[in-house]
Design an enzyme around this catalytic site. Structure first.
Site, PDB file in Angstrom:
ATOM      1  N   LYS A  52      -1.171   1.512  42.267  1.00  0.00           N
ATOM      2  CA  LYS A  52      -0.168   1.220  43.363  1.00  0.00           C
ATOM      3  C   LYS A  52      -0.282   2.467  44.274  1.00  0.00           C
ATOM      4  O   LYS A  52      -0.257   2.359  45.625  1.00  0.00           O
ATOM      5  CB  LYS A  52       1.114   1.098  42.698  1.00  0.00           C
ATOM      6  CG  LYS A  52       1.360  -0.219  41.992  1.00  0.00           C
ATOM      7  CD  LYS A  52       2.462  -0.018  41.183  1.00  0.00           C
ATOM      8  CE  LYS A  52       2.620  -1.258  40.125  1.00  0.00           C
ATOM      9  NZ  LYS A  52       3.624  -1.568  39.307  1.00  0.00           N
ATOM     10  N   GLN A  96       8.769   1.854  36.888  1.00  0.00           N
ATOM     11  CA  GLN A  96       7.758   1.196  35.915  1.00  0.00           C
ATOM     12  C   GLN A  96       8.212   0.849  34.768  1.00  0.00           C
ATOM     13  O   GLN A  96       8.812   1.509  34.100  1.00  0.00           O
ATOM     14  CB  GLN A  96       6.654   1.786  36.048  1.00  0.00           C
ATOM     15  CG  GLN A  96       5.233   1.403  35.276  1.00  0.00           C
ATOM     16  CD  GLN A  96       4.565   0.412  35.960  1.00  0.00           C
ATOM     17  OE1 GLN A  96       4.436   0.397  37.196  1.00  0.00           O
ATOM     18  NE2 GLN A  96       4.357  -0.871  35.299  1.00  0.00           N
ATOM     19  N   ASP A 119      10.686  -4.587  43.827  1.00  0.00           N
ATOM     20  CA  ASP A 119       9.895  -5.466  42.761  1.00  0.00           C
ATOM     21  C   ASP A 119      10.767  -7.003  42.804  1.00  0.00           C
ATOM     22  O   ASP A 119      10.318  -7.953  42.216  1.00  0.00           O
ATOM     23  CB  ASP A 119      10.271  -4.816  41.455  1.00  0.00           C
ATOM     24  CG  ASP A 119       9.056  -4.182  40.943  1.00  0.00           C
ATOM     25  OD1 ASP A 119       7.983  -4.729  41.110  1.00  0.00           O
ATOM     26  OD2 ASP A 119       9.476  -3.504  39.808  1.00  0.00           O
TER      27      ASP A 119
END
Ligand code: NAP
Length: 306
Positions: A52, A96, A119
């Site tokens: 990422k 995460q 997200d």
């Protein structure tokens, strides 16, 4: 031969469309900013986060990773998230998953400011998805829609069957397909006669987490098959069975100790589908591309560009 829906090609297309948007934001004052919080040392999560950050660099998006130790408490992680919520140059916050057991993951995800929830997991953004309002969308399901649209697959009026009802993939994928005017069925572990339901699908989405579970009996001839599954096979006999003794796959297993397979039988899908996503190289590359899209869109909204 069926058409391959090439995730790497679509990812590159999306990235090249994002570049001028990032440049325009930078010219207006600052580039978009993404903060990734990675708790602990989980090797798989470290790889995801590295990819990422690397993609941010590649696009000119400002990024930073915050790596607190495994022993962090919920209160300490909440303080990190609140600090990021308050920083104007951060447009996206990604925590995460999975988080260590002592951390209340739901509280952490709820604490992320919805406008920075790239997200798309915050209940406000889930609500916006249901209502069809602009907000960050869950990345993997948004990537599925991009693969279909850019692959020239009609969605409107088609029967879509999704196997899996997770908050991360199955449910948001169903909602996005519904907004695209598909007739949607969501299946799960209690669905009776799953093969018959799947065979009704013009578009079959597998988001199960079970290696090669959907075999030819589940696939209508000519259907489009989207395989979200990422399963690492660690048993040589299973590799031999699923890949029909493929010398290349067995050699790869012998070298690496594992082989990646989706939730759809990799040989049957080629024989039955009209179009399909390979594993790897299908859905996977789109998840990061859509994270970048969400980050750029969040910066545009916050800077009043769109
Ligand atoms: P999850 O939360 O474990 O959900 C799995 C779903 O599959 C559940 O709804 C479950 O039903 C259903 N299921 C399990 N066994 C079944 C069976 N025998 N018959 C019918 N349905 C069954 O998984 P997830 O997070 O959605 O992820 C699914 C897969 O996608 C995993 O392999 C994951 O690694 C992969 N993934 C890939 C990406 C990517 O970027 N490529 C991103 C996210 C996830 P119940 O609800 O009834 O238990």
């Amino acid at each position: 031969m069926p058409r391959i829906l090439d995730g790497n090609r679509v990812r590159d297309e999306i990235k090249s469309e994002l570049r001028p948007r990032v440049e325009a934001l930078a010219a207006k004052g600052r580039p978009p900013g993404l903060a990734v919080v990675l708790v602990g040392q989980d090797p798989a999560s470290q790889i995801y986060v590295r990819n990422k950050i690397k993609t941010c660099h590649d696009l000119g998006i400002y990024s930073e990773s915050i790596t607190p130790p495994d022993s962090i408490s919920t209160a300490e992680l909440l303080a990190i998230v609140e600090g990021l919520n308050a920083r104007p140059e951060i447009d996206g916050i990604l925590v995460q998953l999975p988080l260590p057991r002592q951390v209340d993951a739901k509280r952490i995800l709820l604490a992320i400011a919805p406008a920075k929830d790239v997200d798309g997991f915050h209940p406000c953004n889930v609500g916006a998805l249901v209502a069809g309002l602009p907000a960050p969308r869950a990345c993997t399901p948004a990537g599925i829609i991009q693969l279909l649209k850019r692959g020239g697959i009609a969605i409107s009026g088609q029967r879509a069957v999704i196997v899996g009802r997770s908050d991360i993939v199955g449910k948001p994928a169903a909602m996005l397909l519904l907004h695209e005017h598909a007739t949607v069925t969501i299946c799960h572990s209690k669905t009776p006669d799953l093969p018959a339901v799947c065979r009704e699908a013009d578009i079959l989405v597998a988001a199960i987490g079970r290696a090669a579970m959907l075999t030819r009996d589940f696939i209508r001839e000519g259907a489009t098959v989207i395989d979200v599954g990422t399963n690492y096979l660690k048993d040589r006999e299973q590799v031999a069975r699923i890949f029909r003794n493929s010398a290349a796959k067995l050699a790869s297993f012998d070298q690496k100790g594992s082989v990646l397979v989706g939730d759809v039988d990799p040989i049957d899908v080629v024989e039955r589908a009209g179009a399909y996503t390979p594993v790897p190289g299908g859905v996977g590359p789109l998840t990061i591309a859509m994270l970048m899209t969400n980050t750029v869109a969040s910066a545009e909204r916050r800077l009043g560009v769109c």
